[in-house]
Design an enzyme around this catalytic site. Sequence first.
Site, PDB file in Angstrom:
ATOM      1  N   GLU A 217       1.011  -1.238  -0.102  1.00  0.00           N
ATOM      2  CA  GLU A 217      -0.044   0.133   0.156  1.00  0.00           C
ATOM      3  C   GLU A 217       0.932   1.114   0.154  1.00  0.00           C
ATOM      4  O   GLU A 217       1.458   1.483   0.837  1.00  0.00           O
ATOM      5  CB  GLU A 217      -1.047   0.120   1.146  1.00  0.00           C
ATOM      6  CG  GLU A 217      -2.167   0.719   0.989  1.00  0.00           C
ATOM      7  CD  GLU A 217      -1.972   2.268   1.673  1.00  0.00           C
ATOM      8  OE1 GLU A 217      -1.294   3.218   1.007  1.00  0.00           O
ATOM      9  OE2 GLU A 217      -2.316   2.483   2.909  1.00  0.00           O
ATOM     10  N   CYS A 251      -3.676   8.520   4.063  1.00  0.00           N
ATOM     11  CA  CYS A 251      -3.392   7.922   2.772  1.00  0.00           C
ATOM     12  C   CYS A 251      -4.425   7.840   1.967  1.00  0.00           C
ATOM     13  O   CYS A 251      -4.680   7.981   0.637  1.00  0.00           O
ATOM     14  CB  CYS A 251      -2.771   6.760   2.551  1.00  0.00           C
ATOM     15  SG  CYS A 251      -3.441   5.302   3.479  1.00  0.00           S
TER      16      CYS A 251
END
Length: 472
Positions: A217, A251
């Site tokens: 990620e 994020c």
Amino acid sequence: MSEDVVYEDEVIQAVDRARVAAAWWAGLSFGERKERLLGWKRIIASRSDELSAVIHEETGKPVGDALLEVMLAVEHLDWAARRAGHVLGRRRVRSGLLAADQGAALEYRPLGVIGAIGPWNYPVYTPLGSISYALAAGNAVVFKPSEHTPRTGVWLAGAWAEAVPDQPVLQAVTGDGAVGAALCRAGVDKVAFTGSAATARRVLAACAETLTPAVIEGGGKDAMIVAADADLDAAAKAAAFGGFGNAGQTCAGVERVYVQRTVYADFLARLTAIAETLRPGADDAAPYGPMTVPAQVDVIRRHVDDAIDRGGKAVVGGPEAIRAPYVHPVVLAEVPEDSTAMTEETFGPTLVVNPVDSLDEAVRLANASRYGLAASIFSADRRAAVGVARRLRTGAASINAVLGFAAVPALPFGGVGDSGFGRVHGADGLREFSRAQSVTWRRFRAPMDLMSFGRDPAVLERAKRLFKMRHG
């Protein structure tokens, strides 16, 4: 002996211990693992105030935000513990006509030892998205928390040792990037990494040396799309939370906002009114705290300066809003799409709001990013919003909310492009840390034996006729 060699020796020793623990852990039933995972969950939940205080001390985020993070993480841990047997357990599958004499089953087996490398922005919720599911799938985990939040990682591993003293199924190894590199090379069976795309590339390079697979990620440049029929108050509140919450260090939050031109000025005025009331601080009453990593302040300053230098407008804040270690809310408008404020992950409390003439244009601009983690769409027409979501090149999307998916344990999470690959959370997250194993067994003698060297030509001819009748 160099410091890196010390790191490598310590990490290898932890992985060796984990290998022994993994054999014991994998040998337990799903029910036995669930019982132990839920015991760990109860310790985390009952001592959540203590853990939240550690998160606050290491990251600077308000204690209330830290507590919310712990609550979300525990929900995922609970789901993984309870659902692993259903998702991964042995189940019969249809054999098909050609293999009618065979019984068939599929089950998912643990990989072994997982190396988890966590971030500092959500030091509990994010790594537990890998750790919880890896443990529930029957793996041991060696966890390398961020060097900015080592105490949080040690706390989690200590709580595990308290709940499951039998074997070191979960261990924490602390240190800087050298420790993470050593973990990638230490012979683990998979690496789960969350961090920047640049660091992800280094992680993958290290993993490539031993052909170690990874789930990545790598951050995002998440877009919000506001349609002309949207509830502008709700959209503005969501944009503010997604963009400024946790000091913008999210994020999957919001960094870019595309608003249909007919409501652009109205939306911008509502967002401005909210942003002007927010004041970061060290106390728990503040909406958000300082930047956790001092170097991030320089990134924010560079992006804000570039946006303004290239013709963008500072509607709220601007360069003067950056007062390390705090960054006050910054709202930029009409910023060129090739500005670094639009193309690079800022990871700070800044929002760029640009007008668009249509939802088609909004989708095109949102998809132009090399990132593809998450997005949000605000519209009164849910069917139209779902259609927009399907066209977005992202791993997740929320309609009339931001981060809605984060609280749903059954939904997988991950991105595309520079946002990475692979998935955590949900059934896909459990399978991410497992290997599929297919098993067949002979149920009866095949009426047409084709899988032998003594095959009868007449049998093959009959099989060919049946094949053509069925498929031709």
